[in-house]
Each structure stands twice: as C-alpha cells, then as structure tokens.
Scaffold this motif. Sequence first.
Motif, PDB file in Angstrom:
ATOM      1  N   GLU A  54       5.725  20.248 -10.149  1.00  0.00           N
ATOM      2  CA  GLU A  54       5.673  20.665  -8.766  1.00  0.00           C
ATOM      3  C   GLU A  54       4.689  21.563  -8.486  1.00  0.00           C
ATOM      4  O   GLU A  54       4.144  21.784  -7.219  1.00  0.00           O
ATOM      5  N   LYS A 105       2.640  18.552  -6.819  1.00  0.00           N
ATOM      6  CA  LYS A 105       3.059  18.255  -5.586  1.00  0.00           C
ATOM      7  C   LYS A 105       2.492  19.700  -4.455  1.00  0.00           C
ATOM      8  O   LYS A 105       2.292  18.564  -3.253  1.00  0.00           O
ATOM      9  N   HIS A 106       2.988  20.157  -4.795  1.00  0.00           N
ATOM     10  CA  HIS A 106       2.469  21.619  -4.533  1.00  0.00           C
ATOM     11  C   HIS A 106       0.226  21.287  -3.912  1.00  0.00           C
ATOM     12  O   HIS A 106       0.442  21.315  -2.640  1.00  0.00           O
ATOM     13  N   LEU A 118      -1.078  18.539  -3.930  1.00  0.00           N
ATOM     14  CA  LEU A 118      -1.196  16.926  -3.502  1.00  0.00           C
ATOM     15  C   LEU A 118      -0.550  17.599  -1.773  1.00  0.00           C
ATOM     16  O   LEU A 118      -1.095  16.455  -0.664  1.00  0.00           O
ATOM     17  N   TYR A 119       0.599  18.068  -1.178  1.00  0.00           N
ATOM     18  CA  TYR A 119       0.761  18.273  -0.289  1.00  0.00           C
ATOM     19  C   TYR A 119      -0.111  19.008   0.234  1.00  0.00           C
ATOM     20  O   TYR A 119      -0.492  18.901   1.677  1.00  0.00           O
ATOM     21  N   ASN A 163       8.283  13.718 -11.907  1.00  0.00           N
ATOM     22  CA  ASN A 163       8.565  14.773 -11.271  1.00  0.00           C
ATOM     23  C   ASN A 163       8.062  14.250  -9.898  1.00  0.00           C
ATOM     24  O   ASN A 163       8.028  14.089  -8.707  1.00  0.00           O
ATOM     25  N   LEU A 164       6.843  13.813 -10.052  1.00  0.00           N
ATOM     26  CA  LEU A 164       5.821  13.193  -8.857  1.00  0.00           C
ATOM     27  C   LEU A 164       6.503  11.783  -8.458  1.00  0.00           C
ATOM     28  O   LEU A 164       6.252  11.624  -7.001  1.00  0.00           O
ATOM     29  N   THR A 173       9.296  11.878  -7.149  1.00  0.00           N
ATOM     30  CA  THR A 173      10.112  12.484  -6.281  1.00  0.00           C
ATOM     31  C   THR A 173       8.503  12.908  -5.079  1.00  0.00           C
ATOM     32  O   THR A 173       9.501  13.731  -4.000  1.00  0.00           O
ATOM     33  N   PHE A 174       7.832  13.242  -5.040  1.00  0.00           N
ATOM     34  CA  PHE A 174       6.769  13.178  -3.901  1.00  0.00           C
ATOM     35  C   PHE A 174       6.895  12.272  -2.345  1.00  0.00           C
ATOM     36  O   PHE A 174       7.263  11.792  -2.550  1.00  0.00           O
ATOM     37  N   LEU A 221      -0.422   8.505  -3.179  1.00  0.00           N
ATOM     38  CA  LEU A 221       0.127   8.138  -5.139  1.00  0.00           C
ATOM     39  C   LEU A 221      -0.650   7.134  -5.054  1.00  0.00           C
ATOM     40  O   LEU A 221      -0.575   6.563  -6.084  1.00  0.00           O
TER      41      LEU A 221
END
Length: 286
Positions: free
Chosen positions: A211, A214-215, A217-218, A245-246, A248-249, A255
């Motif tokens: 999580e 992903k934060h 990466l966004y 989890n990644l 679901t990015f 990626l």
Amino acid sequence: MEKAILGIDIGGTGIKGGVLIKGHLEDIRSIPTPAHEDKEHILETIAIFIESYLDYDLAGIGVGIPGLVNVEEGIVLGLSNIPAFQHVELGKFLKERFAKPVFINNDANCFALGVHKFGVGRKFKNLIGITLGTGLGGGIVINGHLYSGVNSAAGEWCSVPYLGHNFEHYCSGKFFLNYYQSKPKSLAKKALAGDVYAQKAFDEFGHHLGELFKHILYTIAPEAIILGGSIRKTFPLFKGALYKNLSTFGYPTVLENFKILISELDETAIHGAVALVEIEEETVNS
C-alpha cells in the motif's frame, strides 16, 4: 596525504563515522549517543568523535540526522529520540570547531543518496530509498539529484495517515511489536523454520508495504525503490505479499520496468553523509 571525506551518522543510540578515500569507505567507528544529556554535552561528544578522525586530511564533513534539518543553515530542527537536540546550530558549531565544509541532512535522505552514488541505485536517475527498521524512513532522488524539500521533510511517508494510524505504524518494526509482540528478527527465524503464524506476520507486513509503495508510485513513479534498514534482510518472507498487492496498481505500464532492490551496503547512511560533501565538491568544480 590523500584527501578524505568524513561521514557521520547520528542516531538515537549510536554515532557512527567513516572516511571515504579513493571511492572506498574505511575506518568505521562508533560510540554511544548520550541521548539524554544536555545539548552542550551532546555537541562536545560529536566534536570529540570527529577529532578522532583528524589524522586524515579531511576535505569536508557530512552528517546524517534522524529528524528535520534546515539544510541551508545546517540547523537541526528537532530529534524525537534526543530530547535536548532541538533547534541546534550544528553546522555552525562544526564549521567553527574544525574550519571544514559541513553539510547536514536527514538520515533517510542520506540513505537514498548513498545507494544512488555508491550502491545498487547507481544505474537509476529516479529512485526512492526506504529504510525499514525501528521506524520508517524515506528519501527521494530525482534526475540524479537528491530532493530534500523544505527542511529535509520530503519523503516523510512515515507520517502519512493509514488505517487509523500512519504508514510507520504498519511498515516498520512497530508493526511486529504492536500486533505480534515480537521483533522481526525473532519472527523471521520462526517463519524460516515453517511457523505459519510467524509467516502470517510477514504476509501482512508485505501487504501494508505494498500500500505504501502504491502511494509512492502514484505520486512519484520512480524507476526503483531501494530497501534499507534491518528489516530488509527478511525481504524473501514478505516479497510475495508485497508483489501480490502491487499487482492491483492502477497503471500497469509503470510497473513494466519498475524494480524493488535490496541495499547491499551496511553503512549506507554514512555513504550518504559522505556524498553530501562529494556532490557539493562536484558542483563547485563543474
């Protein structure tokens, strides 16, 4: 005598140092941090430690601090684990004491710079350094340059709200202590021995770290995230949950060439402190 650069890493429990000579970090030393003494005592302890390196011809001194720093003025704004070290003009003190260039930054920023200049991050122009230990630290390198932000506060993902707490609560040693009443190293031994409950802890940790990633990466979309800190050594135990989890990015193309790498350097913060001086020398000489 060959010119050397001194790197100092000031932590809540220990002060470590080392000198860079011809691209190699040498003569690593450490002393306990007098964390509960007054400011003057702490400053004198740091100075005496630096004096032990004066047999070298020092070109400059770089210092990593576990807190916010006014980088331009060399002022330590506050350290939560060293109560007396609040708004301390460390840069001025060291420059007057040693008549050498002094550069100070947050220790997680030093980690990111260290892996970029000396470690597995050398081939990336844009990377994030994440330290996983007692706490959570982050540093940012953009287009080959350290981005510190105002008062070296860039990359402080530790304080970003998450699940009623913040990311540090779930992405550091605090997670294992709070939810499994154990330290990561102890749980890792059990997980490697086949303990399902211990492995569950690392699966959950990997999910939370996913999580966080992903934060990152966004918001920044780096080429790589480099892991440091003691918990990095347990990466095989949480790698699967992290990558799950990644998956679901929201932007899969980001990626495609993205890397998660483990720092091979045990003294990355000292490497980074040294690099603070080195990059200033490069700027002056360019």
